[in-house]
Design an enzyme around this catalytic site. Structure first.
Site: not given
Ligand code: GLA
Length: 393
Positions: A133, A179, A228
């Site tokens: 994404s 990311d 999450y």
């Molecule tokens: C996902 C989220 C990131 C981060 C990771 C855990 O990839 O998009 O921002 O929080 O999880 O480290």
């Protein structure tokens, strides 16, 4: 300088010609990422150490004279379109929302865009914890910026923040900044130490004698988004409760392990363990950077192992499939360390591997993981690659 056009880009160019009856003018790309260490620290103002992958999302495009956007997706085999003056969430074409969201976020920032015709395609596995994404958002950002003659309007960290805002506020996923930041700012043969509070960053050279082996558990991640959000809330609760004793802290980033132990009685057992993961993980990231700088790969590997244990026991975001994968990787000759990467619950694991031993690690995965789980995994070997780009074709 003429652009080297590889097979994937040529396919995109041919598809554009077929679909829109003309040649595209620009190519933009945003890579996926794998995180070496520093998991669930970004939304706690902490440190992360990801690398950008060779796998990426690419757009070939041509600016239009109006504010219409037409995008043909090779993977979905369908065209999506929208009007830059009427951006709204499209429940029927989820992939298109990342592109609309990016346009929305750029315009919110005051960047005036023009419409584009585009073909998009990616080879970052979707829904696997390798940030397909973010790759799509960042590639879309550069597609819009170059088409609108605004390539230099924004800094890299700002583009990453705007992409995060697109995902948080338009798509509705509450991710941190890691990311998008690495997709934008990664560099070949380097990991990137990011301070997720100040957005300062530092390139950390990857030792030459090392490879990364990534392995996709291909196990379902159905729990990932609700869990999450729950973890984020538990971290916030930890900060709120610790403030009774430590009024100056703003995030778990500001808490030391000693302080956490001293005020442990303020927290429930679960919140204490969530906090212990984040606080100890921040330390591990900085120690891992030092280990890589000293070429101490054994130590970097041990820190990655410790990160996995902390994510499994304290943060509880591992899964039987991820544990089996990590165990299989670690059993191979030449594997310094292995851990889950990304949010967890499924998706991928990453191993730090002595160069030349990649096949031994892959063999160990195929020998052990399917037996333990009944699932056939996918294995990718990678070196750290460059972040986003946009060029004239
Ligand atoms: C996902 C989220 C990131 C981060 C990771 C855990 O990839 O998009 O921002 O929080 O999880 O480290």
């Amino acid at each position: 300088m003429s652009l080297l056009i590889d097979e994937r880009t040529q396919t995109l160019i041919d598809e554009f010609q077929k679909h829109f009856g003309a040649a595209p003018q620009y190519l933009s790309r945003g890579p996926g990422r794998v995180n070496l260490i520093g998991e669930h620290t970004d939304y706690n103002d902490g440190f992360v150490l990801p690398v950008a992958l060779k796998r990426d999302v690419r757009f070939v495009l041509r600016p239009r004279a109006d504010r219409q956007v037409r995008v043909y997706s090779l993977e979905f085999g369908e065209e999506g379109s929208f009007d830059l003056d009427a951006l709204r969430f499209d429940p029927n074409r989820l992939w298109l929302n990342y592109i609309q969201g990016m346009a929305w976020s750029l315009e919110q920032e005051g960047v005036r865009l023009i419409g584009i015709d585009a073909v998009v395609s990616g080879n970052v596995p979707r829904g696997s914890g390798l940030s397909s994404s973010a790759a799509l958002e960042i590639a879309a950002a550069h597609a819009f910026l170059i088409a609108s003659g605004q390539s230099v309007a924004l800094s890299g960290p700002r583009i990453a923040q705007l992409a995060q805002r697109a995902e948080n506020q338009f798509v509705g996923v509450n991710c941190g900044i890691m990311d998008q930041f690495i997709s934008e700012l990664g560099r070949a043969n380097h990991a990137l130490l990011i301070d997720c509070r100040s957005l300062d960053y530092q390139l950390v050279p990857m030792p030459e004698a090392v490879s990364l082996v990534i392995s996709n558990t291909r196990a379902s991640r159905s729990l990932a988004s609700s869990a999450y959000n729950e973890r984020r809330a538990q971290c916030e609760e930890g900060v709120r409760l610790l403030r009774q004793a430590l009024p100056d802290i703003r995030a778990l980033r500001d808490v030391s392990l000693e302080q956490l132990e001293a005020y442990r009685n303020l927290l429930s057992e679960t919140v204490y363990r969530r906090c212990r993961h984040v606080v100890s993980e921040n330390k591990r990231v900085l120690h891992c950077v030092a280990a890589l700088q000293q070429g101490d790969l054994a130590k970097a590997g041990r820190l990655m192992n410790a990160s996995h244990e902390s994510l499994r026991n304290d943060y509880e975001v591992s899964s039987p499939a991820l544990d089996a994968m990590v165990e299989a990787m670690r059993s191979a000759k030449g594997c310094y360390g292995a851990r889950l990467t990304g949010a967890g619950f499924g998706g991928c694991a990453v191993a730090l591997v002595q160069a030349g031993c990649e096949q031994a690690v892959a063999d160990a995965i195929f020998a052990h993981y399917p037996k333990a789980t009944g699932i056939w995994p996918e294995v990718y070997t990678t070196q750290a690659a460059d972040g986003a780009s946009a060029e004239q074709l």
